[in-house]
Write an enzyme that holds these catalytic residues in place. Sequence first.
Site, PDB file in Angstrom:
ATOM      1  N   GLY B  79      -0.807 -32.890  31.548  1.00 52.98           N
ATOM      2  CA  GLY B  79      -0.924 -32.178  32.988  1.00 52.98           C
ATOM      3  C   GLY B  79      -1.168 -30.615  33.107  1.00 52.98           C
ATOM      4  CB  THR B  80      -0.596 -27.733  30.764  1.00 46.55           C
ATOM      5  OG1 THR B  80       0.361 -27.564  30.786  1.00 46.55           O
ATOM      6  CG2 THR B  80      -1.425 -26.350  30.932  1.00 46.55           C
ATOM      7  CG  ASN B 166       9.199 -28.524  37.186  1.00 53.21           C
ATOM      8  OD1 ASN B 166       8.668 -28.199  38.275  1.00 53.21           O
ATOM      9  ND2 ASN B 166       9.366 -28.013  36.191  1.00 53.21           N
ATOM     10  CD  GLN B 194       9.018 -33.941  36.326  1.00 54.25           C
ATOM     11  OE1 GLN B 194       9.691 -34.800  36.100  1.00 54.25           O
ATOM     12  NE2 GLN B 194       8.953 -33.097  35.187  1.00 54.25           N
ATOM     13  CB  THR B 252     -14.043 -37.057  20.840  1.00 53.85           C
ATOM     14  OG1 THR B 252     -15.401 -36.573  20.245  1.00 53.85           O
ATOM     15  CG2 THR B 252     -14.036 -38.485  20.322  1.00 53.85           C
ATOM     16  CB  CYS B 340      12.228 -21.150  27.500  1.00 49.49           C
ATOM     17  SG  CYS B 340      13.597 -22.069  27.543  1.00 49.49           S
TER      18      CYS B 340
END
Lengths: 398, 397
Positions: B79-80, B166, B194, B252, B340
């Site tokens: 996702g990032t 999220n 999500q 790849t 965090c």
Amino acid sequence: MKVVAAMSGGVDSAVAAARAVDAGHEVTGVHLALARTRATHRTGSRGCCTIEDAGDARRAADVLGIPFYVWDLSERFHDEVVEDFTREYEAGRTPNPCLRCNERIKFSAVLDRALALGYDAVATGHYARLRPGPAGEVELHRAVDPGKDQSYVLGVLTQEQLAHSLFPLGDTAKPEVRAEAAARGLLVADKPDSHDICFIADGDTAGWLRQRLGPASGSFVDVTTGDVVGSHEGAYRFTVGQRRGLRLGTPAADGNPRYVLGIEPVSGTVTVGPRAALAVDRVEGSRPRWTGAAPTASMAGTVQLRAHGAAHRAVVTVEDDRVSIELLDPAEGVAAGQAAVVYDGTRVVGSCTISTASRATPADTASRATPAGTASRATPAGTASRATPVDAARSSAS
Amino acid sequence: MTQPETATRQPAVYLDHAATTPMLPEAIAAMTEQLGRTGNASSLHGSGRAGRKVVEESREAIARALNARPGEIVFTSGGTEADNLALKGIYWARRDEDARRVRILSTVIEHHAVLDSLDWLATHEGAQVELLPVDAAGLLDPDELHRSIERDPESVALVSVMWANNEVGALQPVAEVVAAAHAHGIPVHTDAVQAVGAVPVDFAACGVDALTVTAHKLGGPYGVGALVLRRDLSPTALVHGGGQERQVRSGTLDVPAVAGFAVALEHAVKEQPHHAARLSGLRDDLVRRVRAAVPDARLNGDPSDRLPGNAHVSFPGCEGDSLLMLLDQRGIECSTGSACSAGVPQPSHVLLAMGRDEADARSSLRFSLGRTTTPADVDALAEAIGPVVERARAAAR
């Protein structure tokens, strides 16, 4: 017992946690986030506030198979340790932030929280020993390794705090702790010891103070002649006993080096003079903290005046909240704001904060250096000498 | 003396499915089968063709499940990366076409993969990022977006609004966002990490131009995801190399991961209606029972218009990290739901955006339910939460 092991990311606290596990305790590792800017990621691992240190602590907890959390105490640390440090310097005193942190953070905020959350004790990697006393109380003693002994920075702890503390390293020498860490597979085994004040990243205490306190010019005054012998940009840059970097314009009459003797915060006057004038044999303290019952009459024992300083033979007299210390051998470079920790043999009796230090008995060389007519040259609070910041923080937290 | 925790620990009551959710056994099987095979999907020989076949069949399966075309699936590492590719790639491409296009409109409650990418674009690439506010339930007001676009439509490079938040599970008005942006031909990206498998997601019907999805939130493996990307959009590449994935994303392809991703996503989409009904029932029961045990506990976000498996609750007078630790000791795993920094929970930017103060934001826990959640998990939490909150309150005094 259920134990919170305070884990700084260094080798000592990792081995202390490991030993607490071996002793059969149910151990939870806790790293204290103390720095306000948590992005700090300095290399060299000198402090205990970096992301790298938190990562090392977490990894050690993983190796030990114990749960691990980070507790954010940065606000309290800032308010009670960092601000106090700055204020004390501003007032011409030399605070010891490690004692303050032990008193207010590690064995107060952390211990309180641990007890409230259902734990029984806090374990740290400090080098000191706890022993049962004759009346069932807990006694705090020096560590067996004199080079590492940190009982001085624990001298502020009360019986209640000691009763909920564990110092698993007190009977071991440092090299053995490193060897044990390596044998346990803890990667922090050869991590360097921390020496600096943890919240001053580059170790430049004078620069750190200059940023916060700004320039505050003042004069150097020679104690022998009373003459102004130079000027400076801020009294907080100097420490009692300091010889180098004074850049005095006028040489001393006798040609001998001059030392910083005292600091007057309001006027910014830094008194300088011969080395012999550094000696003191009377120390007055306030804000006493006793590990058990306070001494009732005068007691003969030893007194330590700075972290890793010598133990001076002394007679200590307690009157309410005032502690008078008569040193049997003079001490040099005694700073207001520092703690005087009183020992009976290896046992820590308690501590007080030094308010004044003075010379009661004339000494041959020192008396010649003292202006005439001052048989007792009491140094007022705020002008007692300031020990070096590095000394102040040498027993940095574990 | 009690035994070390590791020795006595019971199987966890896992209520952190929004962080990651257990892999579907069928996905593990599909992935495992491929792990034993050799064949770079870019090679021309038989082994390569076999790998390629798995990748393309997986791509087709994912496209079918999301109502997209196979060519619109661009595999990424998760996702990032998909968010980074969408935001940076589309911004650069649109600005290169027309130098006036420097505005990016998004919301204050996006995931850090979006917020930090936008922050980087603002700092290094001259992007003018506008983060639109949300209401007390965590919802973007589409009129805010409309006004922001209309102020100067020519200068908008793209719009990015998450499908479902999220932390508090708030479902955003994606259709209205698309309508407002498309009125001026502005492309829309949505982070649907999500959402897929939790609520219906139809790529073609929803109209967005780019959509982020990741495997490990829906029963697939870590390390693989996709940007679903309309064919007419050519973002500037971030990762250069062999030109795989439409020349937009080189590297790849991870054949086993792609295979596991496809099986998990197909299953998640097929089961979505049943899954959502079951989870929302469990979730409502959880909320009801937590409130019964802790009367002043407060559900954050809209009670019904949210992800079916999401319960985000504030416990006044508690520190979220104390609660998390005490529940963890009892084998109940959840999250403070916020980012965090060095392991220190920060006050949630989402709750702050919803108008809550810092203490309130720090007192929250996110319970997120998933495929493997059972009524017994809810029972365990309902039983533990009262004493845990009491203890955490004592520790906060």
